[in-house]
Write a protein that holds these residues in place. Structure first.
Motif, PDB file in Angstrom:
ATOM      1  N   THR A  87       0.797  -1.225   0.012  1.00 35.09           N
ATOM      2  CA  THR A  87       0.076  -0.180  -0.064  1.00 35.09           C
ATOM      3  C   THR A  87       0.846   1.288   0.100  1.00 35.09           C
ATOM      4  OG1 THR A  87      -1.882  -1.296   1.134  1.00 35.09           O
ATOM      5  CG2 THR A  87      -1.720   1.212   1.218  1.00 35.09           C
ATOM      6  N   MET A  88       1.853   1.144   0.865  1.00 37.51           N
ATOM      7  CA  MET A  88       2.986   2.453   1.038  1.00 37.51           C
ATOM      8  C   MET A  88       3.623   2.350  -0.520  1.00 37.51           C
ATOM      9  SD  MET A  88       6.539   3.082   1.056  1.00 37.51           S
ATOM     10  CE  MET A  88       7.069   1.694   1.467  1.00 37.51           C
ATOM     11  N   TYR A  89       3.994   1.402  -1.092  1.00 40.16           N
ATOM     12  CA  TYR A  89       4.761   1.642  -2.277  1.00 40.16           C
ATOM     13  C   TYR A  89       3.854   2.004  -3.551  1.00 40.16           C
ATOM     14  CZ  TYR A  89       7.737   0.642  -6.170  1.00 40.16           C
ATOM     15  OH  TYR A  89       8.627   0.835  -7.043  1.00 40.16           O
ATOM     16  N   LYS A  90       2.671   1.564  -3.572  1.00 39.52           N
ATOM     17  CA  LYS A  90       1.676   2.235  -4.393  1.00 39.52           C
ATOM     18  C   LYS A  90       1.301   3.464  -4.227  1.00 39.52           C
ATOM     19  CE  LYS A  90      -2.939   1.533  -6.056  1.00 39.52           C
ATOM     20  NZ  LYS A  90      -4.177   0.641  -5.863  1.00 39.52           N
ATOM     21  N   GLN A  91       1.330   4.071  -2.816  1.00 36.63           N
ATOM     22  CA  GLN A  91       1.208   5.615  -2.772  1.00 36.63           C
ATOM     23  C   GLN A  91       2.172   6.248  -3.222  1.00 36.63           C
ATOM     24  OE1 GLN A  91      -1.714   7.205  -1.733  1.00 36.63           O
ATOM     25  NE2 GLN A  91      -0.676   8.882  -2.547  1.00 36.63           N
ATOM     26  N   TYR A  92       3.503   5.701  -3.097  1.00 40.93           N
ATOM     27  CA  TYR A  92       4.944   6.287  -3.444  1.00 40.93           C
ATOM     28  C   TYR A  92       4.926   6.329  -5.169  1.00 40.93           C
ATOM     29  CZ  TYR A  92       9.725   6.465  -4.559  1.00 40.93           C
ATOM     30  OH  TYR A  92      10.742   6.694  -5.493  1.00 40.93           O
ATOM     31  N   VAL A  93       4.674   5.560  -5.790  1.00 43.49           N
ATOM     32  CA  VAL A  93       4.637   5.437  -7.164  1.00 43.49           C
ATOM     33  C   VAL A  93       3.744   6.418  -7.742  1.00 43.49           C
ATOM     34  CG1 VAL A  93       4.169   4.277  -9.145  1.00 43.49           C
ATOM     35  CG2 VAL A  93       5.612   3.170  -7.355  1.00 43.49           C
ATOM     36  N   GLU A  94       2.395   6.591  -7.107  1.00 38.69           N
ATOM     37  CA  GLU A  94       1.494   7.304  -7.563  1.00 38.69           C
ATOM     38  C   GLU A  94       2.052   8.764  -7.174  1.00 38.69           C
ATOM     39  OE1 GLU A  94      -2.228   6.041  -5.444  1.00 38.69           O
ATOM     40  OE2 GLU A  94      -2.535   4.571  -6.820  1.00 38.69           O
ATOM     41  N   ASN A  95       2.297   9.086  -6.195  1.00 37.88           N
ATOM     42  CA  ASN A  95       2.837  10.535  -5.947  1.00 37.88           C
ATOM     43  C   ASN A  95       3.766  10.868  -6.884  1.00 37.88           C
ATOM     44  OD1 ASN A  95       1.055  10.769  -3.642  1.00 37.88           O
ATOM     45  ND2 ASN A  95       2.606  10.296  -2.493  1.00 37.88           N
ATOM     46  N   LYS A  96       4.709   9.992  -7.028  1.00 30.95           N
ATOM     47  CA  LYS A  96       5.968  10.318  -7.904  1.00 30.95           C
ATOM     48  C   LYS A  96       5.491  10.385  -9.436  1.00 30.95           C
ATOM     49  CE  LYS A  96      10.148   8.231  -9.785  1.00 30.95           C
ATOM     50  NZ  LYS A  96      11.179   6.612 -10.041  1.00 30.95           N
ATOM     51  N   ASN A  97       4.275   9.584  -9.922  1.00 28.24           N
ATOM     52  CA  ASN A  97       3.845   9.812 -11.392  1.00 28.24           C
ATOM     53  C   ASN A  97       2.988  11.357 -11.275  1.00 28.24           C
ATOM     54  OD1 ASN A  97       4.667   7.665 -12.329  1.00 28.24           O
ATOM     55  ND2 ASN A  97       2.831   6.478 -11.693  1.00 28.24           N
ATOM     56  N   GLU A  98       2.322  11.652 -10.040  1.00 32.11           N
ATOM     57  CA  GLU A  98       1.831  13.022  -9.965  1.00 32.11           C
ATOM     58  C   GLU A  98       2.864  14.211 -10.312  1.00 32.11           C
ATOM     59  OE1 GLU A  98      -0.695  13.424  -6.474  1.00 32.11           O
ATOM     60  OE2 GLU A  98      -1.750  11.623  -7.125  1.00 32.11           O
ATOM     61  N   LYS A  99       3.899  14.161  -9.457  1.00 31.00           N
ATOM     62  CA  LYS A  99       5.155  15.146  -9.712  1.00 31.00           C
ATOM     63  C   LYS A  99       5.568  15.274 -11.046  1.00 31.00           C
ATOM     64  CE  LYS A  99       6.155  15.111  -4.565  1.00 31.00           C
ATOM     65  NZ  LYS A  99       7.174  14.600  -3.754  1.00 31.00           N
ATOM     66  N   GLU A 100       5.691  14.145 -11.643  1.00 29.53           N
ATOM     67  CA  GLU A 100       6.341  13.815 -12.935  1.00 29.53           C
ATOM     68  C   GLU A 100       5.506  14.599 -14.040  1.00 29.53           C
ATOM     69  OE1 GLU A 100       7.316   9.979 -13.823  1.00 29.53           O
ATOM     70  OE2 GLU A 100       9.007  10.007 -12.521  1.00 29.53           O
TER      71      GLU A 100
END
Length: 119
Positions: free
Chosen positions: A102-115
């Motif tokens: 769950t934490m990693y999924k949120q990390y990836v989603e946040n990273k994609n939003e920033k990009e």
């Protein structure tokens, strides 16, 4: 199998449950909250697992003492699977993996939003 266990406890744990299908079988049995599940119920909860692969892993896990298999003497035959006491001890392990996923999924989603914001 127990006579040839590796020295490293992590390696032993991975030997017992380290395959993808074993984790997903455990997940389904933990989700059942102690209710025994039939083969078809397990299969329907695990995407893309073949009958052969499910059957093979259930046998391996039964031999390892993680799950129990109960056969009912009726026609057609009825078989149910449940966690053993030993298998139940893996619940915190799967819970930790769930939390990490769950934490990693949120990390990836946040990273994609920033990009996407930087484009």
């Amino acid at each position: 199998m127990t006579n040839n266990l590796p020295e490293c406890p992590v390696e032993i744990a991975l030997l017992m449950i380290g395959e993808k299908w074993k984790f997903l079988i455990l997940r389904e049995l933990i989700r059942s909250h102690g209710k025994a599940l039939r083969f078809s119920e397990l299969k329907s909860g695990i995407n893309n697992i073949s009958d052969k692969m499910l059957s093979k892993n259930l046998k391996i896990m039964e031999n390892a003492g993680l799950i129990s298999r109960r056969v009912f003497a009726q026609v057609p035959p009825k078989v149910e699977y449940s966690l053993t006491e030993l298998g139940t001890t893996l619940t915190p392990v799967l819970r930790s993996l769930f939390e990490w996923g769950t934490m990693y999924k949120q990390y990836v989603e946040n990273k994609n939003e920033k990009e996407n914001e930087n484009e």
